[in-house]
Design a protein around this motif. Structure first.
Motif, PDB file in Angstrom:
ATOM      1  N   PRO A  78       0.833  -1.213   0.000  1.00 11.59           N
ATOM      2  CA  PRO A  78       0.000   0.000   0.000  1.00 11.59           C
ATOM      3  C   PRO A  78       0.863   1.257   0.000  1.00 11.59           C
ATOM      4  O   PRO A  78       1.880   1.334   0.688  1.00 11.59           O
ATOM      5  CB  PRO A  78      -0.800  -0.132   1.303  1.00 11.59           C
ATOM      6  N   GLY A  79       0.448   2.230  -0.799  1.00 11.01           N
ATOM      7  CA  GLY A  79       1.174   3.481  -0.860  1.00 11.01           C
ATOM      8  C   GLY A  79       2.277   3.527  -1.882  1.00 11.01           C
ATOM      9  O   GLY A  79       2.926   4.575  -2.061  1.00 11.01           O
ATOM     10  N   THR A  80       2.542   2.409  -2.572  1.00  6.17           N
ATOM     11  CA  THR A  80       3.588   2.398  -3.589  1.00  6.17           C
ATOM     12  C   THR A  80       3.176   3.265  -4.773  1.00  6.17           C
ATOM     13  O   THR A  80       2.096   3.087  -5.334  1.00  6.17           O
ATOM     14  CB  THR A  80       3.861   0.963  -4.080  1.00  6.17           C
ATOM     15  N   ALA A  81       4.032   4.188  -5.150  1.00  2.70           N
ATOM     16  CA  ALA A  81       3.743   5.092  -6.271  1.00  2.70           C
ATOM     17  C   ALA A  81       4.142   4.407  -7.576  1.00  2.70           C
ATOM     18  O   ALA A  81       5.297   3.999  -7.743  1.00  2.70           O
ATOM     19  CB  ALA A  81       4.492   6.404  -6.105  1.00  2.70           C
ATOM     20  N   VAL A  82       3.199   4.277  -8.498  1.00  2.00           N
ATOM     21  CA  VAL A  82       3.449   3.633  -9.792  1.00  2.00           C
ATOM     22  C   VAL A  82       2.945   4.536 -10.902  1.00  2.00           C
ATOM     23  O   VAL A  82       1.780   4.960 -10.881  1.00  2.00           O
ATOM     24  CB  VAL A  82       2.747   2.257  -9.877  1.00  2.00           C
ATOM     25  N   ASP A  83       3.799   4.826 -11.851  1.00  2.98           N
ATOM     26  CA  ASP A  83       3.403   5.606 -13.021  1.00  2.98           C
ATOM     27  C   ASP A  83       2.812   4.640 -14.044  1.00  2.98           C
ATOM     28  O   ASP A  83       3.516   4.107 -14.911  1.00  2.98           O
ATOM     29  CB  ASP A  83       4.606   6.345 -13.599  1.00  2.98           C
ATOM     30  N   VAL A  84       1.517   4.382 -13.914  1.00  5.62           N
ATOM     31  CA  VAL A  84       0.853   3.372 -14.741  1.00  5.62           C
ATOM     32  C   VAL A  84       0.967   3.694 -16.218  1.00  5.62           C
ATOM     33  O   VAL A  84       1.311   2.839 -17.048  1.00  5.62           O
ATOM     34  CB  VAL A  84      -0.632   3.239 -14.325  1.00  5.62           C
ATOM     35  N   ASP A  85       0.696   4.937 -16.594  1.00  6.92           N
ATOM     36  CA  ASP A  85       0.728   5.309 -18.008  1.00  6.92           C
ATOM     37  C   ASP A  85       2.123   5.148 -18.605  1.00  6.92           C
ATOM     38  O   ASP A  85       2.268   4.714 -19.753  1.00  6.92           O
ATOM     39  CB  ASP A  85       0.246   6.753 -18.174  1.00  6.92           C
ATOM     40  N   ARG A  86       3.169   5.498 -17.836  1.00  5.82           N
ATOM     41  CA  ARG A  86       4.529   5.373 -18.353  1.00  5.82           C
ATOM     42  C   ARG A  86       4.887   3.908 -18.593  1.00  5.82           C
ATOM     43  O   ARG A  86       5.447   3.557 -19.636  1.00  5.82           O
ATOM     44  CB  ARG A  86       5.529   5.997 -17.384  1.00  5.82           C
ATOM     45  N   LEU A  87       4.545   3.030 -17.625  1.00 14.34           N
ATOM     46  CA  LEU A  87       4.867   1.617 -17.773  1.00 14.34           C
ATOM     47  C   LEU A  87       4.104   0.990 -18.945  1.00 14.34           C
ATOM     48  O   LEU A  87       4.666   0.203 -19.715  1.00 14.34           O
ATOM     49  CB  LEU A  87       4.552   0.867 -16.485  1.00 14.34           C
ATOM     50  N   LEU A  88       2.835   1.333 -19.076  1.00 17.27           N
ATOM     51  CA  LEU A  88       2.053   0.791 -20.185  1.00 17.27           C
ATOM     52  C   LEU A  88       2.596   1.285 -21.516  1.00 17.27           C
ATOM     53  O   LEU A  88       2.648   0.538 -22.505  1.00 17.27           O
ATOM     54  CB  LEU A  88       0.579   1.165 -20.033  1.00 17.27           C
ATOM     55  N   GLY A  89       3.004   2.544 -21.570  1.00 16.71           N
ATOM     56  CA  GLY A  89       3.592   3.062 -22.793  1.00 16.71           C
ATOM     57  C   GLY A  89       4.892   2.378 -23.135  1.00 16.71           C
ATOM     58  O   GLY A  89       5.196   2.138 -24.318  1.00 16.71           O
ATOM     59  N   GLU A  90       5.676   2.022 -22.134  1.00 22.21           N
ATOM     60  CA  GLU A  90       6.960   1.380 -22.367  1.00 22.21           C
ATOM     61  C   GLU A  90       6.811   0.004 -23.002  1.00 22.21           C
ATOM     62  O   GLU A  90       7.647  -0.415 -23.804  1.00 22.21           O
ATOM     63  CB  GLU A  90       7.729   1.270 -21.046  1.00 22.21           C
ATOM     64  N   VAL A  91       5.727  -0.705 -22.645  1.00 18.18           N
ATOM     65  CA  VAL A  91       5.530  -2.047 -23.199  1.00 18.18           C
ATOM     66  C   VAL A  91       4.553  -2.048 -24.375  1.00 18.18           C
ATOM     67  O   VAL A  91       4.143  -3.119 -24.843  1.00 18.18           O
ATOM     68  CB  VAL A  91       5.037  -3.022 -22.109  1.00 18.18           C
ATOM     69  N   GLY A  92       4.162  -0.869 -24.851  1.00 16.39           N
ATOM     70  CA  GLY A  92       3.300  -0.805 -26.027  1.00 16.39           C
ATOM     71  C   GLY A  92       1.824  -0.964 -25.752  1.00 16.39           C
ATOM     72  O   GLY A  92       1.074  -1.401 -26.630  1.00 16.39           O
ATOM     73  N   LEU A  93       1.379  -0.602 -24.554  1.00 20.99           N
ATOM     74  CA  LEU A  93      -0.038  -0.692 -24.209  1.00 20.99           C
ATOM     75  C   LEU A  93      -0.608   0.696 -23.891  1.00 20.99           C
ATOM     76  O   LEU A  93      -1.424   0.859 -22.984  1.00 20.99           O
ATOM     77  CB  LEU A  93      -0.248  -1.629 -23.012  1.00 20.99           C
ATOM     78  N   ASP A  94      -0.191   1.685 -24.650  1.00 25.01           N
ATOM     79  CA  ASP A  94      -0.656   3.047 -24.411  1.00 25.01           C
ATOM     80  C   ASP A  94      -2.181   3.131 -24.455  1.00 25.01           C
ATOM     81  O   ASP A  94      -2.830   2.574 -25.344  1.00 25.01           O
ATOM     82  CB  ASP A  94      -0.088   3.990 -25.486  1.00 25.01           C
ATOM     83  N   GLY A  95      -2.741   3.840 -23.490  1.00 26.17           N
ATOM     84  CA  GLY A  95      -4.173   4.110 -23.496  1.00 26.17           C
ATOM     85  C   GLY A  95      -5.056   2.946 -23.105  1.00 26.17           C
ATOM     86  O   GLY A  95      -6.275   3.026 -23.248  1.00 26.17           O
ATOM     87  N   LEU A  96      -4.471   1.854 -22.611  1.00 26.26           N
ATOM     88  CA  LEU A  96      -5.271   0.665 -22.278  1.00 26.26           C
ATOM     89  C   LEU A  96      -5.460   0.493 -20.776  1.00 26.26           C
ATOM     90  O   LEU A  96      -5.865  -0.581 -20.320  1.00 26.26           O
ATOM     91  CB  LEU A  96      -4.628  -0.598 -22.856  1.00 26.26           C
ATOM     92  N   ALA A  97      -5.199   1.531 -19.990  1.00 28.04           N
ATOM     93  CA  ALA A  97      -5.268   1.399 -18.534  1.00 28.04           C
ATOM     94  C   ALA A  97      -6.649   0.974 -18.055  1.00 28.04           C
ATOM     95  O   ALA A  97      -6.780   0.196 -17.100  1.00 28.04           O
ATOM     96  CB  ALA A  97      -4.865   2.717 -17.865  1.00 28.04           C
ATOM     97  N   GLU A  98      -7.713   1.455 -18.722  1.00 31.61           N
ATOM     98  CA  GLU A  98      -9.078   1.134 -18.301  1.00 31.61           C
ATOM     99  C   GLU A  98      -9.649  -0.074 -19.032  1.00 31.61           C
ATOM    100  O   GLU A  98     -10.807  -0.413 -18.845  1.00 31.61           O
ATOM    101  CB  GLU A  98      -9.988   2.342 -18.533  1.00 31.61           C
ATOM    102  N   ARG A  99      -8.863  -0.716 -19.849  1.00 34.52           N
ATOM    103  CA  ARG A  99      -9.335  -1.846 -20.660  1.00 34.52           C
ATOM    104  C   ARG A  99      -9.574  -3.080 -19.789  1.00 34.52           C
ATOM    105  O   ARG A  99      -8.832  -3.340 -18.832  1.00 34.52           O
ATOM    106  CB  ARG A  99      -8.282  -2.157 -21.737  1.00 34.52           C
ATOM    107  N   ASP A 100     -10.586  -3.840 -20.118  1.00 32.04           N
ATOM    108  CA  ASP A 100     -10.865  -5.105 -19.445  1.00 32.04           C
ATOM    109  C   ASP A 100      -9.805  -6.118 -19.859  1.00 32.04           C
ATOM    110  O   ASP A 100      -9.578  -6.344 -21.047  1.00 32.04           O
ATOM    111  CB  ASP A 100     -12.263  -5.601 -19.831  1.00 32.04           C
ATOM    112  N   THR A 101      -9.147  -6.750 -18.886  1.00 36.82           N
ATOM    113  CA  THR A 101      -8.085  -7.705 -19.217  1.00 36.82           C
ATOM    114  C   THR A 101      -8.620  -8.911 -19.985  1.00 36.82           C
ATOM    115  O   THR A 101      -7.877  -9.566 -20.711  1.00 36.82           O
ATOM    116  CB  THR A 101      -7.380  -8.194 -17.937  1.00 36.82           C
ATOM    117  N   GLY A 102      -9.916  -9.213 -19.832  1.00 34.81           N
ATOM    118  CA  GLY A 102     -10.495 -10.340 -20.560  1.00 34.81           C
ATOM    119  C   GLY A 102     -10.558 -10.111 -22.051  1.00 34.81           C
ATOM    120  O   GLY A 102     -10.733 -11.060 -22.820  1.00 34.81           O
TER     121      GLY A 102
END
Length: 682
Positions: A331-355
């Motif tokens: 708890p409390g760990t700061a994560v730059d979600v958008d940066r990590l997703l962009g790095e692996v080629g998943l830009d803009g998919l933060a709200e996407r259903d994993t299914g």
């Protein structure tokens, strides 16, 4: 644990760990579903006994608080859907499963269950008596209901010649017992709880005993080292590993070093110990040799070791991409979600259903989740084997750049030559029964263009697809078209390759051809009749061979798949010989087989059924070069000699030209003439 997520020593900490939450959620959902069915469906109350299995497994493998969390979650869901009956069914399953699991885990037996059941029954009886003593109107209602039932039974007995006195005495004695109702209900509670507990113990303990005999040899285990987390630099000296109950080493001797920021490729034939090496690198103690690290392994912890597995589905826990990325972090760990997703080629998919993610997207999400822990060591085990070529290139570009962008050492286990060439250096394993001369890497090949076999058809039509289309979620706002306008014929003795990018509809088409799914429009015919009415006539081998093996031993698996008695030893041996396996493997446990052997056992069971056609979904995934050649040679021989009709779905194309003279290409659910590129991915 089946993923590289956090698994610290849960008995040293009070709060539930991520892996415990995941287990509790899955088992609670399963128990709630069973409870709802048992309550809602007429005459299905007996199914509630099945609900004790998931709760028993939780109690057997985890702490009591995990069982309590699952009980609360499952009970609430069952109550909201099926009312008080659903809630009480979940509680009953939790009691029986919990009692059996805890007693079994502590090595006790029936006497312990009997004593515990008496105590639980006494407590239950006291609660019932106290409740009825306060709720007088409810007590009178129960009395009237039970009295009516007794009176009805007595009336039936009085009409039977010679039993009239029995009916009269039943009415009289029950009326007397009602005067002492506290004792009656207390005794009923003790007897009923004891009876249910003993029956549940008798049935469930046998299930747990069988499950305990199945070794989870590939389970990731957190190291007991509690010092400062520092998995690199890492040095292995003459490391060996032997699994319990075996007579040979699965790994070793192996000596290697991994430096911070280094990219090391690990290759070797099937059975050389690559997966076992992954376990040692992630914290499993070797049975021989030494492993030197400056600190703790820190599996799944910040700055420690992360593992990305071959099947990303086993690592996806969140329903949204962003949730899965941070699952298990403190708890409390700061994560730059958008940066990590962009790095692996998943830009803009933060709200996407994993299914709704493709296989390549799931793998990239697993890499992003690993990077969120800022690991000093990342172990990637065959992460590209289930991904199309474009997705494979994308993943490799991500993995190859990790050591430059992060202070992360990367150990990449692979069969592919081009992936090994991208590493700083390559370590090749050879030993433990693996062919030391089999050091050849799997070659990659370009996707072939769509083609038809030259000359007249080889035989009569077997599978005919006429304007087949399929839509998931038809009639809902989430409807999605998977296939459209599919039209082709597979003749007897044909070999057809179907390929396309992840998400192009290949698996959906395979299920339709096997009769496991009915097309939304059009028709799929087998010998002129709907294949969905002939399930089993077309055999299908799934991507993950292990998931298709349901029995404990090879002989039982083949006999079960083919539909004959396991006592028919000759048929078992013949089936093994058909796929080039030693008859001695008939008595081998499934868990002791290599990946290539598992695929051949699946194939043996399917071929023993004499199917009209055989569908193979990614048959070469995870196999070394020699195993691929051997399997392809076997299939080519069967197709030509026995006129077996074969349909192959694959991302690996090298060597398939002899097995599959015809090629069909799927793009966005339709047949295309040319392979698409990454830009055309659905």
């Amino acid at each position: 644990m089946t993923s590289g997520r956090s698994e610290s020593d849960t008995r040293r900490t009070g709060r539930l760990q991520p892996v415990e939450l995941a287990q509790a959620a899955v088992m609670a959902a399963l128990c709630a579903a069973i409870a709802i069915i048992a309550v809602v469906v007429p005459f299905a109350a007996g199914l509630s006994l099945v609900g004790t299995v998931p709760m028993g497994l939780l109690a057997y493998r985890h702490r009591m608080r995990v069982l309590l969390a699952a009980t609360v979650a499952g009970g609430l869901v069952a109550f909201l859907i099926a009312g008080m009956g659903g809630l009480m069914t979940v509680i009953n399953c939790a009691y029986i499963g919990g009692l059996t699991g805890i007693v079994k885990r502590r090595g006790r037996g029936t006497p312990t269950v009997f004593v515990c059941a008496l105590v639980a029954g006494a407590l239950f009886g006291i609660v019932i008596v106290a409740a009825l003593g306060v709720l007088s109107r409810l007590r009178n209602l129960i009395f009237d209901s039970v009295t009516a039932n007794i009176a009805g039974t007595a009336a039936v007995l009085e009409r039977v010649p010679g039993l009239a006195p029995v009916g009269e005495r039943l009415t009289r004695d029950f009326a007397t017992m009602l005067h002492y109702w506290p004792f009656l209900f207390f005794a009923s509670g003790v007897v009923s709880i004891t009876f249910v507990s003993l029956v549940g113990w008798w049935a469930l303990s046998r299930v747990l005993k069988r499950l305990a005999g199945v070794p989870d040899v590939h389970k990731l285990e957190a190291s007991a080292d509690t010092g400062e987390i520092a998995p690199t630099p890492l040095t292995l000296t003459d490391v060996r590993f032997r699994y319990p109950g075996t007579d040979h080493d699965a790994l070793g001797p192996v000596s290697l070093a991994v430096q911070p920021g280094e990219h090391v490729a690990v290759t070797g034939a099937n059975g050389s110990g690559k997966t076992t090496l992954m376990l040692v690198l992630s914290g499993r103690e070797p049975t021989g040799g030494t492993v030197e690290r400056p600190g703790a392994v820190g599996l799944g912890r910040i700055g420690g070791t992360a593992v990305v597995m071959q099947h990303p589905e086993s690592q996806v826990l969140g329903t949204r991409v962003a949730d899965d990325l941070v699952w298990g972090l403190p708890p409390g760990t700061a994560v730059d979600v958008d940066r990590l997703l962009g790095e692996v080629g998943l830009d803009g998919l933060a709200e996407r259903d994993t299914g709704g993610l493709s296989g390549g997207e799931l793998q990239r999400l697993a890499v992003a989740a690993a990077l969120a822990r800022e690991p000093s060591l990342l172990v990637a085990d065959e992460v590209t084997s289930m991904v199309d070529q474009d997705g494979r290139e994308d993943l490799m570009s991500v993995l190859s750049g990790l050591t430059r962008r992060h202070r992360t050492a990367l150990v990449h286990i692979t069969h592919y030559n081009d992936e090994a060439d991208a590493a700083d250096r390559t370590v090749t394993l050879a030993g433990n029964g693996a062919d030391s001369d089999n050091m050849e890497m799997v070659e990659t090949a370009d996707a072939p263009s769509a083609s038809e076999e030259s000359g007249p058809p080889r035989g009569v039509p077997v599978l005919e697809l006429r304007d087949v289309g399929h839509e998931y979620g038809s009639g809902t706002p989430w409807a999605k078209t998977a296939l459209s306008g599919i039209d082709f014929t597979v003749h007897e003795g044909d070999g057809v390759l179907i390929h396309g990018l992840n998400g192009s509809g290949k698996s959906t088409l395979a299920w339709i051809m096997a009769g496991l799914a009915v097309p939304t429009v059009g028709s799929c015919l087998l010998d002129g009749k709907p294949v969905s009415d002939q399930v089993g006539a077309v055999a299908i081998s799934f991507q993950a061979a292990r998931l298709q093996l349901m029995r404990s031993h090879v002989a039982h698996e083949i006999a079960s798949a083919a539909g004959f008695s396991v006592r028919d030893r000759d048929r078992v041996i013949t089936a093994l010989g058909t796929v080039g396996l030693d008859p001695a493997l008939a008595d081998r446990r499934i868990d002791q087989l290599s990946g290539g052997q598992m695929r051949r056992v699946v194939l043996a069971g399917l071929l023993a059924r004499s199917p009209r056609a055989l569908i193979l979904d990614e048959p070469l995934a995870g196999l070394d070069a020699a195993s691929q050649r051997g399997l392809l040679h076997l299939l080519v021989d069967l197709r030509r000699r026995k006129r077996l009709t074969v349909v192959v779905i694959s991302h690996d194309f090298a060597g398939l030209e002899n097995l599959c003279p015809r090629t069909l290409h799927l793009a966005d659910g339709v047949l295309a003439t040319e392979p698409t590129t990454a830009g055309g991915r659905s």
